[in-house]
Design an enzyme around this catalytic site. Structure first.
Site, mmCIF file in Angstrom:
data_model
loop_
_atom_site.group_PDB
_atom_site.id
_atom_site.type_symbol
_atom_site.label_atom_id
_atom_site.label_comp_id
_atom_site.label_asym_id
_atom_site.label_seq_id
_atom_site.Cartn_x
_atom_site.Cartn_y
_atom_site.Cartn_z
ATOM 1 N N ASP A 147 0.658 -1.325 -0.276
ATOM 2 C CA ASP A 147 0.087 -0.184 -0.007
ATOM 3 C C ASP A 147 1.124 1.493 -0.306
ATOM 4 O O ASP A 147 2.363 1.345 0.860
ATOM 5 C CB ASP A 147 -0.937 0.320 1.383
ATOM 6 C CG ASP A 147 -2.138 -0.680 1.322
ATOM 7 O OD1 ASP A 147 -2.382 -1.201 0.348
ATOM 8 O OD2 ASP A 147 -2.584 -0.929 2.492
ATOM 9 N N MET A 148 0.322 2.299 -0.558
ATOM 10 C CA MET A 148 1.238 3.892 -0.010
ATOM 11 C C MET A 148 0.503 4.368 0.931
ATOM 12 O O MET A 148 -0.748 4.240 0.184
ATOM 13 C CB MET A 148 1.271 4.272 -1.651
ATOM 14 C CG MET A 148 1.743 5.747 -2.126
ATOM 15 S SD MET A 148 3.494 5.103 -1.036
ATOM 16 C CE MET A 148 4.717 4.826 -3.135
ATOM 17 N N ARG A 199 -0.524 -0.934 -8.825
ATOM 18 C CA ARG A 199 -1.847 -0.650 -8.544
ATOM 19 C C ARG A 199 -1.690 1.135 -9.086
ATOM 20 O O ARG A 199 -1.135 1.769 -8.060
ATOM 21 C CB ARG A 199 -1.936 -0.756 -6.741
ATOM 22 C CG ARG A 199 -3.863 -0.432 -6.740
ATOM 23 C CD ARG A 199 -3.605 -0.393 -5.056
ATOM 24 N NE ARG A 199 -3.431 -2.125 -3.934
ATOM 25 C CZ ARG A 199 -3.379 -2.866 -2.934
ATOM 26 N NH1 ARG A 199 -3.397 -1.432 -2.227
ATOM 27 N NH2 ARG A 199 -3.254 -3.533 -2.704
ATOM 28 N N LYS A 217 -6.439 6.561 -6.008
ATOM 29 C CA LYS A 217 -6.258 7.674 -6.756
ATOM 30 C C LYS A 217 -5.479 8.816 -5.528
ATOM 31 O O LYS A 217 -5.222 10.246 -5.355
ATOM 32 C CB LYS A 217 -7.904 9.004 -6.093
ATOM 33 C CG LYS A 217 -9.002 8.776 -7.452
ATOM 34 C CD LYS A 217 -10.266 9.365 -7.257
ATOM 35 C CE LYS A 217 -11.116 8.863 -8.876
ATOM 36 N NZ LYS A 217 -12.822 9.698 -8.281
ATOM 37 N N ALA A 261 -5.895 8.747 -0.870
ATOM 38 C CA ALA A 261 -7.036 9.378 0.419
ATOM 39 C C ALA A 261 -6.258 9.630 1.657
ATOM 40 O O ALA A 261 -7.401 9.216 2.210
ATOM 41 C CB ALA A 261 -6.889 7.677 0.999
ATOM 42 N N LYS A 316 -11.238 17.611 -7.986
ATOM 43 C CA LYS A 316 -11.407 16.265 -8.294
ATOM 44 C C LYS A 316 -11.096 16.095 -9.927
ATOM 45 O O LYS A 316 -10.773 14.794 -10.532
ATOM 46 C CB LYS A 316 -12.784 15.679 -7.933
ATOM 47 C CG LYS A 316 -13.359 15.524 -6.819
ATOM 48 C CD LYS A 316 -14.639 14.720 -6.295
ATOM 49 C CE LYS A 316 -14.142 14.367 -5.061
ATOM 50 N NZ LYS A 316 -15.829 13.475 -4.548
ATOM 51 N N HIS A 363 -13.817 2.873 -7.875
ATOM 52 C CA HIS A 363 -15.014 2.303 -8.017
ATOM 53 C C HIS A 363 -15.336 3.459 -8.850
ATOM 54 O O HIS A 363 -17.148 3.441 -8.978
ATOM 55 C CB HIS A 363 -15.390 2.672 -6.641
ATOM 56 C CG HIS A 363 -14.780 1.956 -5.406
ATOM 57 N ND1 HIS A 363 -13.566 2.583 -4.482
ATOM 58 C CD2 HIS A 363 -14.853 0.588 -5.198
ATOM 59 C CE1 HIS A 363 -13.240 1.940 -3.773
ATOM 60 N NE2 HIS A 363 -14.034 0.417 -3.570
ATOM 61 N N ARG A 408 -10.906 6.811 7.054
ATOM 62 C CA ARG A 408 -11.067 7.188 5.393
ATOM 63 C C ARG A 408 -11.760 7.206 4.344
ATOM 64 O O ARG A 408 -12.466 7.356 3.672
ATOM 65 C CB ARG A 408 -9.378 6.642 5.103
ATOM 66 C CG ARG A 408 -7.780 7.229 5.136
ATOM 67 C CD ARG A 408 -6.702 6.812 4.759
ATOM 68 N NE ARG A 408 -6.838 5.146 4.918
ATOM 69 C CZ ARG A 408 -5.677 4.941 5.998
ATOM 70 N NH1 ARG A 408 -5.123 5.535 7.014
ATOM 71 N NH2 ARG A 408 -5.347 3.513 5.905
HETATM 72 P P1 FDA Z 1 -14.308 8.323 -5.708
HETATM 73 O O1 FDA Z 1 -13.877 8.587 -4.105
HETATM 74 O O2 FDA Z 1 -14.600 9.373 -6.660
HETATM 75 O O3 FDA Z 1 -15.722 6.757 -5.687
HETATM 76 C C1 FDA Z 1 -16.294 6.988 -6.794
HETATM 77 C C2 FDA Z 1 -17.779 6.691 -6.944
HETATM 78 O O4 FDA Z 1 -17.451 5.177 -5.742
HETATM 79 C C3 FDA Z 1 -18.198 7.333 -5.716
HETATM 80 O O5 FDA Z 1 -19.244 8.642 -6.576
HETATM 81 C C4 FDA Z 1 -19.260 6.262 -4.831
HETATM 82 O O6 FDA Z 1 -20.495 5.509 -6.050
HETATM 83 C C5 FDA Z 1 -18.017 5.278 -4.845
HETATM 84 N N1 FDA Z 1 -17.522 4.707 -3.629
HETATM 85 C C6 FDA Z 1 -16.205 5.646 -3.529
HETATM 86 N N2 FDA Z 1 -16.168 5.733 -2.412
HETATM 87 C C7 FDA Z 1 -16.521 4.710 -1.154
HETATM 88 C C8 FDA Z 1 -17.680 4.799 -0.483
HETATM 89 N N3 FDA Z 1 -16.080 5.161 1.223
HETATM 90 N N4 FDA Z 1 -18.179 4.705 0.345
HETATM 91 C C9 FDA Z 1 -18.702 4.144 -0.862
HETATM 92 N N5 FDA Z 1 -19.205 4.226 -2.259
HETATM 93 C C10 FDA Z 1 -18.037 4.552 -2.533
HETATM 94 N N6 FDA Z 1 -5.045 4.677 -1.030
HETATM 95 C C11 FDA Z 1 -4.144 4.710 -0.838
HETATM 96 O O7 FDA Z 1 -3.753 6.201 -0.745
HETATM 97 N N7 FDA Z 1 -3.153 4.324 -0.348
HETATM 98 C C12 FDA Z 1 -3.684 3.136 -1.024
HETATM 99 O O8 FDA Z 1 -2.702 1.619 -1.057
HETATM 100 C C13 FDA Z 1 -4.843 2.571 -1.689
HETATM 101 N N8 FDA Z 1 -5.156 1.454 -1.892
HETATM 102 C C14 FDA Z 1 -6.204 0.832 -2.733
HETATM 103 C C15 FDA Z 1 -6.848 -0.214 -2.889
HETATM 104 C C16 FDA Z 1 -8.287 -0.762 -3.339
HETATM 105 C C17 FDA Z 1 -8.046 -1.395 -4.086
HETATM 106 C C18 FDA Z 1 -8.786 0.588 -3.471
HETATM 107 C C19 FDA Z 1 -10.214 0.483 -4.373
HETATM 108 C C20 FDA Z 1 -8.208 1.645 -2.754
HETATM 109 C C21 FDA Z 1 -7.241 2.184 -2.248
HETATM 110 N N9 FDA Z 1 -6.951 3.887 -1.508
HETATM 111 C C22 FDA Z 1 -5.592 3.466 -1.116
HETATM 112 C C23 FDA Z 1 -8.129 4.495 -2.293
HETATM 113 C C24 FDA Z 1 -8.322 5.410 -3.103
HETATM 114 O O9 FDA Z 1 -6.937 6.250 -3.007
HETATM 115 C C25 FDA Z 1 -9.044 6.306 -3.154
HETATM 116 O O10 FDA Z 1 -9.651 6.936 -2.111
HETATM 117 C C26 FDA Z 1 -10.613 6.155 -3.383
HETATM 118 O O11 FDA Z 1 -10.921 4.547 -3.964
HETATM 119 C C27 FDA Z 1 -11.492 6.194 -2.910
HETATM 120 O O12 FDA Z 1 -11.610 7.179 -5.381
HETATM 121 P P2 FDA Z 1 -12.210 6.610 -5.851
HETATM 122 O O13 FDA Z 1 -11.169 6.371 -7.071
HETATM 123 O O14 FDA Z 1 -12.688 4.780 -5.778
HETATM 124 O O15 FDA Z 1 -14.016 7.496 -6.069
#
Ligand code: FDA
Length: 303
Positions: free
Chosen positions: A130-131, A180, A183, A185, A197, A223, A284
């Site tokens: 993870d980062m 991987r 975005k 977190a 965004k 997602h 987060r």
């Molecule tokens: P965004 O947050 O814009 O979401 C898009 C859509 O997805 C939303 O409109 C909603 O429908 C749905 N959604 C998203 N998040 C949701 C939530 N919490 N609850 C309900 N619905 C939700 N970050 C990091 O800094 N280091 C890391 O190592 C990782 N590792 C990691 C692994 C995996 C498998 C994933 C999927 C994500 C991570 N992340 C991470 C987290 C990443 O950085 C980011 O914060 C989240 O994935 C949310 O961003 P989205 O790209 O999903 O888009």
């Protein structure tokens, strides 16, 4: 604004101690965390495997501050790898390097990670890194570069919101990194990270294209339907087959979309966290989506 307050709260241990004691938060935790024990996570992954989705097993915990804590986390990961081998489930394991002591002893952290990667390989699985916060990015990149030649299946998370990321990736082009893409977190200052965004999405798409061209077996972890659609198109345009990349999502988020993509024949993996140190992870997730905060508050007041 609310999101940034929650990200601030995610790093405050006094808030963690209070919230973790509230029994009423359990319902919210259950939505995003598979359970407190390894067997809970193994069962969740078995269920995912049943519908064609792989797992990414994550033992919750980060920011370990002493060697004993890092050794305990490494030991729990070794036990997890042993169970993966015994059960034959399809899953990788994901670790945070601060869980293995990166913050105070990089050498020991490397030793722990090397052992985990070797045991994972022997068990037929692999490790993902993870980062974390920007303070740890340079060291995490160093550790990945050091170990990836011995363990080519090692995967590294890279954050699209960081301004430095395009340069970091370009510097790894010679090794065709196994990445991987997420975005990002954490609460980072504007000098270091994009905040808008729209800009983060644009950088994500740019980096996804880069990975299709210069990376190995990229994983797009989001997602965001628009980004996933864009990535599927980009893969097709660059001649990358459906088996040559994967889509990753988190446990409890857009399970419907995860199943749909797996049903369409894409490789999908779900990140399945387990353990009792859920507070920073959960906070987060709440920060990412205001609707989740309402869900959390409703659980707190019991309706
Ligand atoms: P965004 O947050 O814009 O979401 C898009 C859509 O997805 C939303 O409109 C909603 O429908 C749905 N959604 C998203 N998040 C949701 C939530 N919490 N609850 C309900 N619905 C939700 N970050 C990091 O800094 N280091 C890391 O190592 C990782 N590792 C990691 C692994 C995996 C498998 C994933 C999927 C994500 C991570 N992340 C991470 C987290 C990443 O950085 C980011 O914060 C989240 O994935 C949310 O961003 P989205 O790209 O999903 O888009």
């Amino acid at each position: 604004m609310l999101g940034r307050i929650l990200l601030w709260a995610a790093e405050k241990s006094w808030i963690q101690e209070t919230v973790t004691r509230w029994r009423v938060t359990r319902g919210v935790v259950d939505r995003f965390v598979a359970g407190s024990d390894l067997e809970d996570a193994i069962n969740a992954i078995k269920e995912l495997n049943g519908v064609g989705i792989g797992g990414i097993l994550d033992l919750l915990g980060e920011g370990v501050t002493d060697p004993d804590g890092a050794a305990v986390a490494a030991g729990e990961y070794l036990a997890s790898i042993k169970r993966i081998e015994e059960t034959g489930i399809d899953t990788t394991v994901s670790v945070k390097l601060t869980q293995l002591g990166l913050a105070f002893d990089k050498g020991a952290c490397i030793d722990h990670l090397r052992r985990l990667a070797a045991e994972a390989e022997a068990a037929g699985t692999s490790v993902e890194i993870d980062m974390e916060q920007s303070d740890y990015v340079s060291d995490t990149l160093d550790v990945y570069r050091l170990l990836q030649s011995d363990f080519p299946k090692l995967r590294l998370a890279i954050q699209a919101y960081l301004r430095r990321t395009p340069v970091d990736l370009e510097e790894m082009a010679d090794i065709r990194p196994r990445i991987r893409l997420v975005k990002g977190a954490y609460a980072e200052p504007e000098e270091l990270a994009l905040h808008k965004k729209r800009e983060i999405k644009a950088q994500f798409s740019f980096l996804a294209d880069w990975l299709f061209e210069k990376g190995s077996d990229p994983a797009l972890a989001t997602h965001d339907g628009e980004l996933i659609e864009g990535a599927l198109k980009a893969a097709r345009l660059s001649g990358v087959g459906d088996e040559d990349f994967e889509i990753q999502m988190l446990y409890g988020i857009r399970a419907d979309l995860q199943r749909k993509l797996a049903g369409m024949g894409f490789r999908v993996r779900t990140y399945v966290p387990f353990g009792s140190t859920w507070y920073p992870y959960l906070t987060r997730r709440l920060a990412e989506r205001p609707a989740n905060v309402r869900f959390f508050l409703r659980a707190l007041i019991g309706r």
